[in-house]
Design an enzyme around this catalytic site. Structure first.
Site, PDB file in Angstrom:
ATOM      1  N   CYS A  15       0.843  -1.197   0.000  1.00 26.34           N
ATOM      2  CA  CYS A  15       0.000   0.000   0.000  1.00 26.34           C
ATOM      3  C   CYS A  15       0.876   1.244   0.000  1.00 26.34           C
ATOM      4  CB  CYS A  15      -0.942   0.020   1.206  1.00 26.34           C
ATOM      5  SG  CYS A  15      -0.095   0.333   2.771  1.00 26.34           S
ATOM      6  N   CYS A  18       3.740   1.842   2.473  1.00 27.17           N
ATOM      7  CA  CYS A  18       5.040   1.185   2.284  1.00 27.17           C
ATOM      8  C   CYS A  18       6.036   2.106   1.576  1.00 27.17           C
ATOM      9  CB  CYS A  18       4.876  -0.083   1.456  1.00 27.17           C
ATOM     10  SG  CYS A  18       3.756  -1.298   2.176  1.00 27.17           S
ATOM     11  N   ASP A 428      12.005  30.390 -29.708  1.00 23.16           N
ATOM     12  CA  ASP A 428      13.138  30.885 -30.482  1.00 23.16           C
ATOM     13  C   ASP A 428      12.742  30.824 -31.961  1.00 23.16           C
ATOM     14  OD1 ASP A 428      15.837  31.637 -31.049  1.00 23.16           O
ATOM     15  OD2 ASP A 428      16.230  29.548 -31.588  1.00 23.16           O
ATOM     16  N   ASP A 626      16.552  25.240 -29.038  1.00 22.47           N
ATOM     17  CA  ASP A 626      17.298  24.083 -29.544  1.00 22.47           C
ATOM     18  C   ASP A 626      18.034  23.313 -28.459  1.00 22.47           C
ATOM     19  OD1 ASP A 626      19.471  25.639 -28.915  1.00 22.47           O
ATOM     20  OD2 ASP A 626      20.070  26.025 -30.979  1.00 22.47           O
ATOM     21  N   ASP A 630      20.064  28.045 -26.341  1.00 20.62           N
ATOM     22  CA  ASP A 630      19.045  28.655 -25.496  1.00 20.62           C
ATOM     23  C   ASP A 630      19.058  28.097 -24.071  1.00 20.62           C
ATOM     24  OD1 ASP A 630      17.857  30.225 -27.635  1.00 20.62           O
ATOM     25  OD2 ASP A 630      17.180  28.324 -28.443  1.00 20.62           O
TER      26      ASP A 630
END
Length: 740
Positions: A15, A18, A428, A626, A630
């Protein structure tokens, strides 16, 4: 020793409670920097300098099992183990059901003898022994799990089920053996209740496992894309070897219809290759001498040889699998909150169950002991927080997997959650909205011929690293015009180049370069006015103070850029274009694709400031670039989208990587994010409502008003089906399609 990431298969988790126990156990090991447990996948990932054996030992000491997973073989072993456990669960369900169903039906019909009847005590004693044997076989994993967690001073779902069914059996045996000690109204055995609960919980777990397996199909498909063998050329002979035996720089043969085994570079031949698994684009692409090929892609037509450049975990496919898996394991903020709640949920339920027992035992109607037992058992059974633990990770796994199918790699859960909240997408221009491959579209000679102009321009650009230089050189090559030799080359930042040719000073660049050096451009005012409003970039060439001509260099707009911008607008997202290009050219591109706002003539370092300004205005901002130039703005944005070709660092450089050259994945990722987060909230709402309503009803809150008490067997069925419901709801994401 450098920091490493390791992935473990964890067994024994039952569950959400855990999850915290295993994470705490891993984090307690010296040298572990971070640890994440995925309850839905039953795996744990940790990073740091800690030894794997130490971490495995810590997990075992916490009452769970663990084993390192290193590759495809381990994945298959884990899958085989889960399949075996699934079949065992079904077998245990059948065994418990075969015994429970007759008991349940005959009891409902009143055909069973009472405990005090002449043959009744023997019948119920035999039933109790059979029930105990079935409980040991069909529910043994609940009791061993409960004992293990108890040893480590914790509790989980196994604890609740073991206490509920175990107390039912003990009470029933006490009634059978010592009926005179129990009031006549309480002389009832609950063997069938314990068995029905075990039957239903096992059935629910089996159905949940089966549905969970469907959620991770994206990973399985990715793993299945890698061929098992490769045909290598050794000592002039071709031989088939296991994929793990392919070495770096080995020569590999690929025939038509075969999958490419590893990454490499073509050294002989050419072919068309289906790279849809990487980019999502259905059309095959031509690959020839010198081109890169990616492992897992499908060779369609020709036969070729290539040199292996990346093998094993370094291949693009292996890195994609790792990224998708990491993202599926990652937890968004909402998931971390749920884990914290779940860690205290089971102890809280135990306290509620004890209080329920004491309340009914002290203030309830006769038979008090029977009512106290039934209500306590019902609270324990219905409160199991399986659904709560599955709510977030199962949706994340489905969403991340669906994104991977669309050629979108989402690196973490926070990015998936944040993408749906975006209000502005900044893009861009070059290589993002446009192709990023400038070409000379027109030559406007003034004092020289086209050939002389292009030969001189090519000579000047031979030594330049500017992106437009390749366009000029390519145009010269296409026309078979050799570049002239120039002297005293000098690059002027942001303006162009200066050099000497045949004793004359030559200028090649923008208007500013020529104007500052006294070149008269008045005669070209009308032409320049037209050029300034086009998407083409004019590059002017002057000799000895006189204009020789203009080269118009154009970067074509990607075929789906306008469609993508329209899709973003339909999602109520504002678009902004950033460009280092001149304002007029940038605005021309923006108008063609429908961009809302343009910020032109900015340097790479200034792009990050634009992102920051938008964020300070309260916007949730995505940056699409890219992944390399950037990088600062991608890092600054709330979500960074990197345009990657699948073969470079772009995969590692942003929150989201779009595997092809297209930006169509941006609105798709945003749509998918919204769908996934909505799915998580649906799951959490269902799980919380289930427990919020179920526990009070099980405790008997409506009994004083209506006489209503919840049957423990109904509670068991409801608990089992709650998990199945959550997993089934998450699996709806597998059917999701963009633009719905």
């Amino acid at each position: 020793m450098s920091e490493q990431r390791h992935r473990l298969s964890v067994t024994g988790m039952s569950c959400a409670g855990c999850v915290s126990a295993v994470e705490d156990a891993i984090s307690s090991v010296p040298g572990v920097d971070s640890a994440v447990v995925n309850f839905a996948e039953h795996t744990a990932t940790f990073s740091g300098e800690a030894m794997v054996d130490d971490v495995v030992e810590a997990i075992k000491k916490a009452g769970y099992g663990a084993a390192i997973m290193r590759g495809i073989a381990d994945e298959q072993e884990k899958e085989a183990a889960e399949l075996l456990f699934y079949r065992q669960l079904l077998k245990k369900t059948v065994v418990a059901g075969v015994v429970a169903l007759p008991l349940f039906l005959t009891g409902m019909l009143g055909w069973l003898p009472t405990v005090t009847a002449p043959a009744g005590q023997f019948f119920w004693l035999l039933t109790g022994i059979v029930t105990l044997a079935v409980m040991a076989y069909s529910g043994g994993h609940f009791y061993t799990g409960a004992i293990n967690t108890l040893r480590h001073h914790s509790a989980n779902m196994d604890t609740l089920i073991a206490l509920g069914t175990g107390s039912a059996w003990l009470f029933s045996m006490s009634v059978v053996l010592f009926p005179e000690l129990v009031p006549s109204l309480a002389q009832h055995a609950y063997f069938e209740a314990a068995l029905v609960i075990i039957t239903l919980v096992n059935l629910g777990s089996a159905l949940e496992m089966r549905a969970r397996g469907k959620t991770s199909e994206a990973i399985k498909r990715l793993i299945g894309m890698q061929p098992r063998t490769a045909r290598v050329v050794r000592d002039g002979k071709e031989e088939d070897v296991q994929i793990a035996d392919v070495g770096l720089d080995e020569t590999v043969r690929v025939r038509p219809g075969e999958k490419i085994p590893v990454d490499g570079e073509i050294i002989e031949g050419s072919s068309t290759i289906d790279e849809s698994m990487l980019t999502g684009e259905p059309m095959p692409v031509v690959r020839q001498l010198g081109d890169t090929v990616i492992g897992g892609t499908l060779n369609k037509s020709g036969s070729f040889l290539f040199r292996a450049s990346r093998i094993g975990r370094e291949t693009v496919l292996a890195r994609i699998i790792e990224l998708v898996r990491d993202a599926q394991n990652a937890k968004p903020a909402i998931g971390r909150l749920v884990d914290r709640i779940a860690s205290v949920f089971v102890p809280t339920v135990l306290i509620i169950a004890i209080l329920t027992f004491l309340t009914w035992f002290n203030f309830g109607p006769d038979p008090k002991s029977a009512y106290a037992l039934v209500t306590m058992m019902t609270v324990l059974i219905i409160a199991c927080p399986c659904a709560l633990g599955l709510a977030t990770p199962i949706s994340i796994m489905a969403g991340i997997g669906k994104a991977a199918e669309q050629g979108i790699l989402i690196r973490n859960g926070d990015a998936l959650q944040m993408a749906g909240k975006l209000t502005v997408v900044v893009l861009d221009k070059t290589g993002t909205i446009t192709e990023g491959r400038p070409k000379v579209s027109q030559i406007l000679a003034h004092a020289d011929s086209d050939e002389e102009l292009l030969a001189l321009a090519a000579g000047l650009e031979k030594s330049s690293e500017h992106p437009l230089a390749e366009a000029v050189l390519e145009a010269a090559r296409e026309r078979n015009i050799p570049a002239v030799d120039i002297e005293h080359f000098e690059a002027v930042s942001g303006q162009g180049v200066i050099a000497e040719y045949d004793g004359e000073k030559v200028l090649f660049g923008n208007e500013r370069l020529l104007q500052e050096r006294g070149v008269n451009l008045d005669s070209l005012n009308e032409l320049m006015a037209k050029v300034r409003t086009s998407i083409a970039t004019p590059v002017l060439l002057a000799r000895a103070g006189t204009l020789s001509g203009i080269l118009l260099i154009e970067d074509q707009i990607k075929h789906d850029s306008a469609e993508t911008i329209l899709a973003l607008k339909k999602l109520n997202i504002r678009t902004v274009m950033l460009s280092g290009d001149r304002q007029a050219s940038a605005e021309a591109v923006a108008s063609m694709v429908g961009i809302d706002e343009v910020v032109a003539e900015v340097l790479p370092q200034e792009k990050e400031q634009v992102i920051r300004k938008l964020q300070s205005a309260g916007e949730k901002v995505a940056m699409v670039g890219d992944g390399l130039n950037d990088a600062p703005s991608l890092a600054r944005a709330d979500v960074g989208f990197a345009i990657g070709n699948g073969t470079d660092v772009a995969i590692e450089s942003a929150d989201v990587t779009l595997m092809g050259a297209s930006i169509r994945g941006v609105p798709v990722a945003i749509e998918l994010s919204r769908a996934t987060v909505k799915n998580i909230w649906q799951n959490l709402f269902g799980a919380f409502i289930y427990n919020s309503i179920g526990i009070p009803v099980a405790a008997g809150i409506f009994y004083p008003v209506s006489g209503l008490l919840l049957n423990p067997m109904v509670a068991g069925a409801a608990m089992a089906m709650s998990s199945v419901t959550v997993v089934s709801n998450a699996n709806r994401l597998r059917l999701w399609k963009p633009g719905r």
